[in-house]
Design an enzyme around this catalytic site. Structure first.
Site, PDB file in Angstrom:
ATOM      1  N   TYR A 118       2.703   8.617   7.924  1.00  0.00           N
ATOM      2  CA  TYR A 118       2.577   7.956   6.619  1.00  0.00           C
ATOM      3  C   TYR A 118       3.700   8.413   5.681  1.00  0.00           C
ATOM      4  O   TYR A 118       4.396   7.586   5.059  1.00  0.00           O
ATOM      5  CB  TYR A 118       1.204   8.306   6.049  1.00  0.00           C
TER       6      TYR A 118
HETATM    7  N1  LIG Z   1      -5.396   5.031  -3.217  1.00  0.00           N
HETATM    8  C1  LIG Z   1      -4.587   6.036  -3.492  1.00  0.00           C
HETATM    9  O1  LIG Z   1      -4.966   6.984  -4.186  1.00  0.00           O
HETATM   10  C2  LIG Z   1      -3.152   6.021  -3.001  1.00  0.00           C
HETATM   11  C3  LIG Z   1      -2.403   7.201  -3.078  1.00  0.00           C
HETATM   12  C4  LIG Z   1      -1.072   7.170  -2.715  1.00  0.00           C
HETATM   13  C5  LIG Z   1      -0.496   5.988  -2.278  1.00  0.00           C
HETATM   14  N2  LIG Z   1      -1.262   4.868  -2.162  1.00  0.00           N
HETATM   15  C6  LIG Z   1      -0.607   3.638  -1.710  1.00  0.00           C
HETATM   16  O2  LIG Z   1      -0.986   2.552  -2.539  1.00  0.00           O
HETATM   17  C7  LIG Z   1      -1.059   1.349  -1.764  1.00  0.00           C
HETATM   18  C8  LIG Z   1      -2.440   0.744  -1.858  1.00  0.00           C
HETATM   19  O3  LIG Z   1      -3.388   1.707  -1.513  1.00  0.00           O
HETATM   20  P1  LIG Z   1      -4.940   1.389  -1.380  1.00  0.00           P
HETATM   21  O4  LIG Z   1      -5.628   2.698  -1.500  1.00  0.00           O
HETATM   22  O5  LIG Z   1      -5.341   0.275  -2.267  1.00  0.00           O
HETATM   23  O6  LIG Z   1      -5.012   0.929   0.150  1.00  0.00           O
HETATM   24  P2  LIG Z   1      -6.212   0.184   0.880  1.00  0.00           P
HETATM   25  O7  LIG Z   1      -6.125   0.627   2.285  1.00  0.00           O
HETATM   26  O8  LIG Z   1      -7.490   0.354   0.138  1.00  0.00           O
HETATM   27  O9  LIG Z   1      -5.808  -1.350   0.694  1.00  0.00           O
HETATM   28  C9  LIG Z   1      -4.705  -1.885   1.277  1.00  0.00           C
HETATM   29  C10 LIG Z   1      -4.846  -3.397   1.399  1.00  0.00           C
HETATM   30  O10 LIG Z   1      -3.899  -3.749   2.395  1.00  0.00           O
HETATM   31  C11 LIG Z   1      -4.535  -4.580   3.365  1.00  0.00           C
HETATM   32  N3  LIG Z   1      -3.874  -4.400   4.655  1.00  0.00           N
HETATM   33  C12 LIG Z   1      -3.972  -3.348   5.514  1.00  0.00           C
HETATM   34  N4  LIG Z   1      -3.236  -3.570   6.607  1.00  0.00           N
HETATM   35  C13 LIG Z   1      -2.655  -4.790   6.447  1.00  0.00           C
HETATM   36  C14 LIG Z   1      -1.789  -5.579   7.251  1.00  0.00           C
HETATM   37  N5  LIG Z   1      -1.334  -5.156   8.437  1.00  0.00           N
HETATM   38  N6  LIG Z   1      -1.410  -6.789   6.775  1.00  0.00           N
HETATM   39  C15 LIG Z   1      -1.861  -7.248   5.580  1.00  0.00           C
HETATM   40  N7  LIG Z   1      -2.680  -6.536   4.784  1.00  0.00           N
HETATM   41  C16 LIG Z   1      -3.071  -5.329   5.214  1.00  0.00           C
HETATM   42  C17 LIG Z   1      -5.989  -4.153   3.394  1.00  0.00           C
HETATM   43  O11 LIG Z   1      -6.817  -5.179   3.915  1.00  0.00           O
HETATM   44  C18 LIG Z   1      -6.237  -3.858   1.921  1.00  0.00           C
HETATM   45  O12 LIG Z   1      -6.658  -5.010   1.226  1.00  0.00           O
HETATM   46  C19 LIG Z   1      -0.656   1.757  -0.339  1.00  0.00           C
HETATM   47  O13 LIG Z   1       0.727   1.583  -0.174  1.00  0.00           O
HETATM   48  C20 LIG Z   1      -1.010   3.230  -0.302  1.00  0.00           C
HETATM   49  O14 LIG Z   1      -0.285   3.922   0.692  1.00  0.00           O
HETATM   50  C21 LIG Z   1      -2.575   4.857  -2.508  1.00  0.00           C
END
Ligand SMILES: NC(=O)c1ccc[n+]([C@@H]2O[C@H](COP(=O)([O-])OP(=O)(O)OC[C@H]3O[C@@H](n4cnc5c(N)ncnc54)[C@H](O)[C@@H]3O)[C@@H](O)[C@H]2O)c1
Length: 247
Positions: A150
């Site tokens: 990641y």
């Molecule tokens: N939540 C956090 O605290 C956090 C922290 C650091 C970074 N991030 C980053 O923020 C972004 C969003 O995070 P999140 O927590 O909402 O993630 P999540 O996993 O809850 O949501 C991601 C979305 O992407 C979709 N998805 C997954 N694989 C896919 C694919 N192959 N094709 C199309 N859609 C796909 C899922 O269905 C979901 O709707 C990501 O890049 C994550 O790495 C989040």
């Protein structure tokens, strides 16, 4: 209305932080093409946002998906001025235990998708003086154990973003990165499954809470897409309550 007459592609735009971004962008006047693999979340988003959203159910890791999304923005809404590369799927394991499949999942949905969507969107972003928002992570900045696949993909996204920000500046296209920390359904489940680790993470947040996707993270993305940020490119913004600082 900060984003009237803008059309923005949001990957992973049906749920989690991406879902919040889609909703906030529409509330601020934008049209959104939400690309997500989750059909049910996409259907709910369409019901809620109506004609202001076009949902595409597809895997962001495929080149055709990027082309499909750009085509939908142009045909349905008449152009494209913003791109939010939010989707990223990954699995956690110690570096030595990561399988090729795990590396492929993280790089295809994180790095390759970000590269493909930027390339497919480029001609339209150049026409409109567009804005790209890519996603990094505090876990990558600090080197959190079990996050090698990641973190490597996230830092590849940040490196790419800095280079493209410099190359596309002459076309008035801006490229920035947001590193969020937010209480999504996934984080909520994890907080219940691993309460001690969750408390440790929380203790590192000066503002004392995980962010809310809609009120804490999405407005920062909306700002970067708007003209308010027109003198900002190549930057990483930490939307994380102060948990990590870039110097
Ligand atoms: N939540 C956090 O605290 C956090 C922290 C650091 C970074 N991030 C980053 O923020 C972004 C969003 O995070 P999140 O927590 O909402 O993630 P999540 O996993 O809850 O949501 C991601 C979305 O992407 C979709 N998805 C997954 N694989 C896919 C694919 N192959 N094709 C199309 N859609 C796909 C899922 O269905 C979901 O709707 C990501 O890049 C994550 O790495 C989040």
């Amino acid at each position: 209305m900060q984003l009237e007459n803008r059309t923005v592609i949001v990957t992973g735009g049906a749920a989690g932080i991406g879902g919040a971004i889609s909703r906030v962008l529409v509330r601020r006047g934008a049209k959104v093409v939400a690309v997500d693999i989750d059909a049910q979340a996409g259907a709910e988003l369409e019901t809620e946002l109506g004609d202001d959203v076009a949902f595409i159910q597809a895997d962001v890791g495929l080149w055709e998906t990027a082309e499909l999304a750009v085509d939908a923005a142009v045909r349905r809404f008449g152009g494209l001025s913003g791109l939010v590369n939010n989707a990223h799927a990954s699995r956690q394991a110690a570096f030595a235990d990561l399988t090729q499949e795990m590396w492929d999942l993280s790089f295809s949905t994180g790095f390759v998708a970000t590269r493909n969507f930027m390339l497919a969107a480029h001609p339209h972003l150049a026409e409109s003086g567009g804005s790209v928002v890519n996603f990094g992570s505090g876990a990558a900045l600090v080197g959190q154990p079990t996050q090698a696949a990641y973190a490597a993909a996230k830092e590849a996204v940040r490196g790419l973003s800095r280079v493209v920000a410099n190359e596309w500046a002459q076309e008035d296209i801006r490229v920035n990165v947001v590193c969020p920390m937010a209480m999504t359904a996934g984080v909520s489940e994890w907080s219940k499954a691993a309460p001690e680790l969750y408390q440790q993470s929380l203790a590192k947040v000066p503002l004392g809470r995980f962010g809310d996707p809609e009120t804490d993270v999405a407005p920062i993305v909306a700002f970067l897409l708007s003209d308010d940020a027109k003198y900002m490119t190549g930057q990483t913004l930490m939307a994380d309550g102060g948990a990590n600082k870039l110097y």
